[in-house]
Each structure stands twice: as structure tokens, then as C-alpha cells.
Design a protein around this motif. Sequence first.
Motif, mmCIF file in Angstrom:
data_model
loop_
_atom_site.group_PDB
_atom_site.id
_atom_site.type_symbol
_atom_site.label_atom_id
_atom_site.label_comp_id
_atom_site.label_asym_id
_atom_site.label_seq_id
_atom_site.Cartn_x
_atom_site.Cartn_y
_atom_site.Cartn_z
ATOM 1 N N CYS A 10 0.821 -1.216 0.000
ATOM 2 C CA CYS A 10 0.000 0.000 0.000
ATOM 3 C C CYS A 10 0.856 1.268 0.000
ATOM 4 C CB CYS A 10 -0.938 0.004 1.206
ATOM 5 S SG CYS A 10 -2.213 -1.279 1.143
ATOM 6 N N ILE A 27 1.448 1.068 -4.502
ATOM 7 C CA ILE A 27 0.314 1.831 -5.034
ATOM 8 C C ILE A 27 0.157 3.187 -4.343
ATOM 9 C CG2 ILE A 27 -0.916 -0.246 -5.775
ATOM 10 C CD1 ILE A 27 -2.704 0.048 -3.292
ATOM 11 N N GLU A 28 1.025 3.466 -3.371
ATOM 12 C CA GLU A 28 1.063 4.777 -2.707
ATOM 13 C C GLU A 28 -0.295 5.168 -2.112
ATOM 14 O OE1 GLU A 28 4.346 7.027 -5.421
ATOM 15 O OE2 GLU A 28 2.474 6.429 -6.428
ATOM 16 N N ARG A 29 -0.871 4.210 -1.403
ATOM 17 C CA ARG A 29 -2.155 4.434 -0.724
ATOM 18 C C ARG A 29 -2.056 3.952 0.722
ATOM 19 N NH1 ARG A 29 -6.975 4.832 -3.478
ATOM 20 N NH2 ARG A 29 -7.789 5.007 -1.351
ATOM 21 N N ARG A 33 -10.809 -0.982 -5.076
ATOM 22 C CA ARG A 33 -9.772 0.025 -4.848
ATOM 23 C C ARG A 33 -8.429 -0.457 -5.396
ATOM 24 N NH1 ARG A 33 -11.071 2.476 1.156
ATOM 25 N NH2 ARG A 33 -13.336 2.204 1.086
ATOM 26 N N GLN A 41 -8.388 -0.483 -9.243
ATOM 27 C CA GLN A 41 -8.273 0.870 -9.793
ATOM 28 C C GLN A 41 -6.821 1.370 -9.739
ATOM 29 O OE1 GLN A 41 -10.652 3.764 -7.729
ATOM 30 N NE2 GLN A 41 -10.213 5.396 -9.185
ATOM 31 N N GLU A 42 -6.154 1.128 -8.598
ATOM 32 C CA GLU A 42 -4.789 1.617 -8.447
ATOM 33 C C GLU A 42 -3.812 0.858 -9.354
ATOM 34 O OE1 GLU A 42 -3.878 4.207 -6.888
ATOM 35 O OE2 GLU A 42 -5.803 4.640 -5.945
ATOM 36 N N ALA A 75 -4.097 1.861 -13.032
ATOM 37 C CA ALA A 75 -3.610 3.208 -13.327
ATOM 38 C C ALA A 75 -2.106 3.257 -13.566
ATOM 39 C CB ALA A 75 -3.978 4.153 -12.179
ATOM 40 N N ARG A 76 -1.408 2.127 -13.416
ATOM 41 C CA ARG A 76 0.045 2.119 -13.522
ATOM 42 C C ARG A 76 0.511 1.118 -14.575
ATOM 43 N NH1 ARG A 76 -1.631 3.440 -8.583
ATOM 44 N NH2 ARG A 76 -0.397 4.949 -7.369
#
Length: 402
Positions: free
Chosen positions: A264, A268-270, A295, A298-299, A302-303
Amino acid sequence: MFNQTASLPLAGVRVLDISRVLAGPWCAMVLGDLGAEVIKVEHPERGDDTRDWGLRVGSTETAYFNSVNRNKRSVTLDLQKAEGQRLLRELAAKSDVVIQNFKFGGAEKLGLGYEQLKEGQEDLIYCSISGYDRTGPEAARPGYDLVIQGETGLMALNGEAGQPPLKFGVAAVDLFTGMYSAQAVLAALYERQRTGKGRHIEMALFDCGLMITSYYGLEALIKGEDPPRYGNAHPSIMPYGVFDASDGSLVIAVGNNHQFGRFCREVIERPDIVEDERFRTNIDRAANREALVPRLLQEIKARKREVLLERLERAGIPCGTVLGLHEALTSQRTQAGGLVAIQPHPEGGHMHVLAPPYRFDGERPPVRLGPPVLGEGTYDVLRSLLGVPDKDIDRLKAEGVV
């Protein structure tokens, strides 16, 4: 007579493989990989059933046959004929292990059952492989991998939720039964050194298939119902499965809570996700799967895949790309490991053979013998092992015994 490597663990052990198709031949191949001399007995005309399954290699082999018959010699005997049975008994008397998967009672009708062969050979190890428990009411039922996958619940746990039952891509029950059988033979060989006596090993596809259900099986017993199917995901570890990045698929296997924290924060920087009470532990994440999965998807989406793989590796989280089968077999990793061997073939020039997966003292055992052409070892084995003169073998050949 045999191309043996004396340093292998089973050097000096002789195995008589009178089984067909997959589970029995797989067991015998494992023993051959470990150094045993394996004599595969086949029908003079048809050979093993799998010589007619799948892509052809030469005139008597196929990719299917070759996948389970490396490190063996092929001897042809018609076991419906009295002389074929006699020669088989003589070969068994010169062997340490016999592996068979005849229909229930079939070996006994031919005079080749355990009680018949062990007379005067109390140290014989004899492995019988059948579909079902040989002591139960279904002993005579033929066993097929696909049927067993259905009857053991394996199909019910495989595949995606809401989809029909799905079999494994390979004949998993046959393969596991072959491995379990090889383990049992190794245990019997070890015991024989202490006691001087053999064993009758009885293996059933159903029994081994049920063992494959593993933690899913125990969860079904605890819940009193079938567990959900998760496809490529894991029932109790999150996130764990195949995910789509913006430019391709990758495998992510976050194995514990510490890894999830790094996933995290660093991947995914969350950090807010791991700090959420609903997602702190694997048990929590599994219970709140429906809230967590969107969630994460989605993350990850996006990468780019390479960015994710680099971050995952730096964070010490298991990951990898999803390769096609041919891509995996021809990859640099496979080549560097020596996992695919090229063997000479008398008709096709060469053929590919998968190498044994073991290493002993850092060395992988060689593929000493490529999968055999039908009957290639008949003259050599009968002459060298039983002392049968060539003229008698010629006669036996003319009579259809070999």
C-alpha cells in the motif's frame, strides 16, 4: 546394457513398468529420473495408449507419451500369450519394483498379481494403481482423471464464481497419484534395507484426488458447504492473483500483513488503505473483499506493468508476468536452468524432453535415455537380462509374442 549414472540415488534399482497412460508411467519415470533402470513393457503392436494421443513425434511417439516416459527402455510383450506372461515373470524376478494399473483383477488373471509374483521373491515391491479403493465396493470401477476431478470436488473449487465446474488444465489427479506412488515406492525401498521384505502398495486415484483439495477441503468441512470459487484470486490471502496493469497482466502475491503494508505504501502509494481497520489483517481483508478489491484494481490499472513490477520487487513482494506456455518453455530462466533437454531421435533427428526437476549437490540429473521408440530395447533386454538367444527372440517375434 543400461546407460546408468552411478552417483544417482536409485542407481542399481530395477523397475518393471507394466502400467499405461499417465499415473503409473509417471511414477516409473520419477524413479528413472532418480537413477533406477526402468523397463517399460508394452503391447507389440499398440504400445502404450498415449503413443496415439496428441502431436506425433516420429512414427511411434507423441508429445503426450514422451512427457511421461523419459529414462526408460521399451520391451514389447503380448501378455495375453502364455510365453509373454512367462517372460514377464522372469523379468519381475530380476526387478526390485513392479508398477501396474490393470483393471481390478486383471493382473491376477494373467498370473502377474502381487501374491503370484512375490513367491520366492519376498523382497519385491509391487505398486498397484487403480481408480478407487481396491478393498471397497467400487474396486472394479475404471478410474479416469476427468471423472475423479468431478467426484472429488476439484471441479467445484476450480474456475470463476458463477461459471460451470472446471477441470484443471492438466490431468492433475493422475500426476499427483504418480508422485504419491513414487513416494510410497521410495519409502518401501528404504524399509526393505532394514527388514529385507517388500510391500504391496495400493494407490487409488480417488484417494489422491481428494488429497489435492487440501485447505479448500478442510474449509468445506468446517463450513458444512462448498467454499466460494475465486478464480485466480485466493480465498484467504489478499491481494493474491492476476491483475491488469494499464499495459498488460501481472501476478501479485502479497503473502502477509507486513507485505500488504509495503504494498500500500510503496507500490500503489495508498497508505490510507492499510490504515483502514477493515483491511489490517488477511482475515479482515478476506471478510471485506468486496470493499477492498475495487480500490486495488483501480490503483493497479492506473500504472504500467514494468513500474509495478519494479516497485514490487524493491518492496520484496512476490510478483511476475503472465507468460504463454511456449514463452515460458523458451524463456531465459528455463534455458539457464536446463529444464528442457534436446535428445536425439532415430527418425526425427531430435526431440524436446523436459528435464527432471531435482538437483543433487548442485547438479540436475541428466536425461539419460530419451522416450523410447516402441520395442527399441526388446532384443537387448531379453538377451542381456534373461539370456534369451537372438534366434528365440526372432521366433517370439514371428509368433507375435514380442
